[in-house]
Motif scaffolding. Sequence first.
Motif, PDB file in Angstrom:
ATOM      1  N   GLN A 197       0.830  -1.206   0.000  1.00 20.99           N
ATOM      2  CA  GLN A 197       0.000   0.000   0.000  1.00 20.99           C
ATOM      3  C   GLN A 197       0.868   1.261   0.000  1.00 20.99           C
ATOM      4  N   TYR A 198       1.976   1.219   0.729  1.00 23.51           N
ATOM      5  CA  TYR A 198       2.892   2.359   0.781  1.00 23.51           C
ATOM      6  C   TYR A 198       3.424   2.703  -0.614  1.00 23.51           C
ATOM      7  N   LEU A 199       3.849   1.672  -1.347  1.00 17.37           N
ATOM      8  CA  LEU A 199       4.406   1.929  -2.677  1.00 17.37           C
ATOM      9  C   LEU A 199       3.384   2.577  -3.603  1.00 17.37           C
ATOM     10  N   GLN A 200       2.132   2.115  -3.515  1.00 12.16           N
ATOM     11  CA  GLN A 200       1.106   2.645  -4.413  1.00 12.16           C
ATOM     12  C   GLN A 200       0.551   3.990  -3.944  1.00 12.16           C
ATOM     13  N   MET A 201       0.251   4.080  -2.663  1.00  9.56           N
ATOM     14  CA  MET A 201      -0.504   5.241  -2.188  1.00  9.56           C
ATOM     15  C   MET A 201       0.378   6.389  -1.700  1.00  9.56           C
ATOM     16  N   VAL A 202       1.644   6.097  -1.354  1.00  9.50           N
ATOM     17  CA  VAL A 202       2.552   7.159  -0.934  1.00  9.50           C
ATOM     18  C   VAL A 202       3.535   7.489  -2.046  1.00  9.50           C
ATOM     19  N   ARG A 203       4.155   6.456  -2.631  1.00  9.39           N
ATOM     20  CA  ARG A 203       5.108   6.694  -3.722  1.00  9.39           C
ATOM     21  C   ARG A 203       4.436   6.819  -5.079  1.00  9.39           C
ATOM     22  N   ASP A 204       3.148   6.545  -5.107  1.00  8.57           N
ATOM     23  CA  ASP A 204       2.353   6.712  -6.326  1.00  8.57           C
ATOM     24  C   ASP A 204       2.779   5.772  -7.445  1.00  8.57           C
ATOM     25  N   TYR A 205       3.222   4.556  -7.093  1.00  4.49           N
ATOM     26  CA  TYR A 205       3.528   3.538  -8.095  1.00  4.49           C
ATOM     27  C   TYR A 205       2.217   2.930  -8.589  1.00  4.49           C
ATOM     28  N   GLY A 206       2.202   2.503  -9.862  1.00  3.01           N
ATOM     29  CA  GLY A 206       1.084   1.708 -10.345  1.00  3.01           C
ATOM     30  C   GLY A 206       1.188   0.295  -9.792  1.00  3.01           C
ATOM     31  N   PRO A 207       0.121  -0.521  -9.908  1.00  2.00           N
ATOM     32  CA  PRO A 207       0.155  -1.883  -9.364  1.00  2.00           C
ATOM     33  C   PRO A 207       1.314  -2.724  -9.897  1.00  2.00           C
ATOM     34  N   LEU A 208       1.568  -2.669 -11.211  1.00  2.00           N
ATOM     35  CA  LEU A 208       2.661  -3.454 -11.783  1.00  2.00           C
ATOM     36  C   LEU A 208       4.013  -2.937 -11.323  1.00  2.00           C
ATOM     37  N   HIS A 209       4.165  -1.618 -11.287  1.00  2.00           N
ATOM     38  CA  HIS A 209       5.415  -1.014 -10.827  1.00  2.00           C
ATOM     39  C   HIS A 209       5.694  -1.423  -9.374  1.00  2.00           C
ATOM     40  N   ALA A 210       4.644  -1.403  -8.546  1.00  2.00           N
ATOM     41  CA  ALA A 210       4.806  -1.796  -7.144  1.00  2.00           C
ATOM     42  C   ALA A 210       5.194  -3.268  -7.030  1.00  2.00           C
ATOM     43  N   GLY A 211       4.562  -4.121  -7.849  1.00  2.00           N
ATOM     44  CA  GLY A 211       4.912  -5.538  -7.834  1.00  2.00           C
ATOM     45  C   GLY A 211       6.359  -5.771  -8.225  1.00  2.00           C
ATOM     46  N   LEU A 212       6.813  -5.055  -9.244  1.00  2.00           N
ATOM     47  CA  LEU A 212       8.210  -5.172  -9.659  1.00  2.00           C
ATOM     48  C   LEU A 212       9.161  -4.640  -8.590  1.00  2.00           C
ATOM     49  N   ALA A 213       8.731  -3.614  -7.873  1.00  2.00           N
ATOM     50  CA  ALA A 213       9.569  -3.039  -6.819  1.00  2.00           C
ATOM     51  C   ALA A 213       9.797  -4.028  -5.681  1.00  2.00           C
ATOM     52  N   GLU A 214       8.877  -4.964  -5.486  1.00  2.00           N
ATOM     53  CA  GLU A 214       9.010  -5.965  -4.427  1.00  2.00           C
ATOM     54  C   GLU A 214       9.716  -7.235  -4.921  1.00  2.00           C
TER      55      GLU A 214
END
Length: 506
Positions: A294-311
Amino acid sequence: MTDLDLTPRLAGPREWAALAVLVLVVMLLAVDGTVLYLAVPSLTEDLAPTATQVLWIGDIYAFVLAGLLITMGNVADRIGRKRLLLMGSAAFGTASVLAAFAPNAEALIAARALLGVAGATLMPSTLSIVRSVFVDPVQRTRAIALWSVGATAGAALGPLVGGVLLENFWWGSVFLINVPIMVLALVGGWFLLPESRGTAGQRIDLASSALSILAIVPLVYAVKRWIGSGPDAIVLLAVVVGVLAGWTFLRRQTRLTVPLLDVSLFRLPAFAGAVGANALAIFAFLGLLFFFSQYLQMVRDYGPLHAGLAELPATLASIVVIAVIGFLVARLGAGRSIGLGLGLGALGLAGIGATAPWASYWGLGASLVALGLGIGIAMTLSTDAVVSAVPKERSGAAAAIAETGYELGGALGIAVLGSLQTAMYRSRLELPQDLGAREHATVNESLASTLATIDDSAVITAARDAFASAMRTTSFIAAVLLLVAAVIAWRVIPSVPVAKVHHDAA
């Protein structure tokens, strides 16, 4: 009798193909435990759940799984592990369809609970079949390492899978992906898996099963309600019910000829320490992933795929465990290797808390590598220690204990760390004085509801800052817990390096 007669039978291509089916099943179960994390923002827009309902949607799956695993592990020993696995695969696919098309938050929570029931029939069978198929100790350790990688990597892959699906489909697609995989597991399991049983002819003690659930459910509910809305009479009642049920359950197990949970196993330091290490490792790992996504998407403003790749670094690091696990055990032994893994995981969690404010992603990525590698080491070796400590005919029950620790640790991680995250988020909100009562309530509910309904940029910034601050503190708390677990594992779980065992045997 010759030395050849004493050599355990080595597994061949069929057994390794069967292992692939089992790893596929456990990976899917682990994916299903975390795949929904990235869907929270879009799910919130569609179903409008409360903050408490979001937590229940996240952890009811693992919560029900944990409550039923001990029972289902014993059922698998009695009716047949392959049979129960195939029945569970069909049920899991059906429940996935119900979850995908849930019309509201309540229906989704109910469907997730059904998924937990179905999952509870699958997990004990997977690990106990591994135990019965791979009788050679070296091959069994390698097979359990692959099984553990499936569980750990599956949990870490969940956000990536969810990201790919959510970029192209609606949130229900994260459940529909289960159906074709379960069909593959059914077909592959039917042809490749051998049937095996443990203690036959014994009835399942339904009273013990009910007591095990009554011990777990009220205590987790009490934690969630206490942190979410403060202590009250309902919290106290839930704690009393859970403690009494747990005490009664343990007393009953000591009196049964064939107990649902063999309490005597916990007198072995290696067994008790390994179960505890497994539970604490996944407590921190899944607890973090729940709010980190949730932090990656809602604070860093990543899209769902970008957030998944970030993890993804955590996933890749957990797979590398296969290459280093043999070296660690040969040099340090099981206990110290588990302690090292937990310590490395603690370092990763602390790194996430320390580097989250950085604009660059590299600090977070390096911390995720340390976390994935450390948790993978701890889980693989603790699972092997649990299963190897019991006779073959009780492997289903032992596997159920290991997986109960895994699932209960995950459920508590989301409940405790997720609730702490919510409480600290609310306490750190610094909102404008002239903000209306309705808007104030919306922001106080959750960051997801804020982003879905509030247009004021100053309010959104305040909510994001509060969430990020809470996430950093929660990461540090989880790191301290893992560090304590690392010290305990290092000192309690026996550590006899493999090289020394071979030398003494010679």
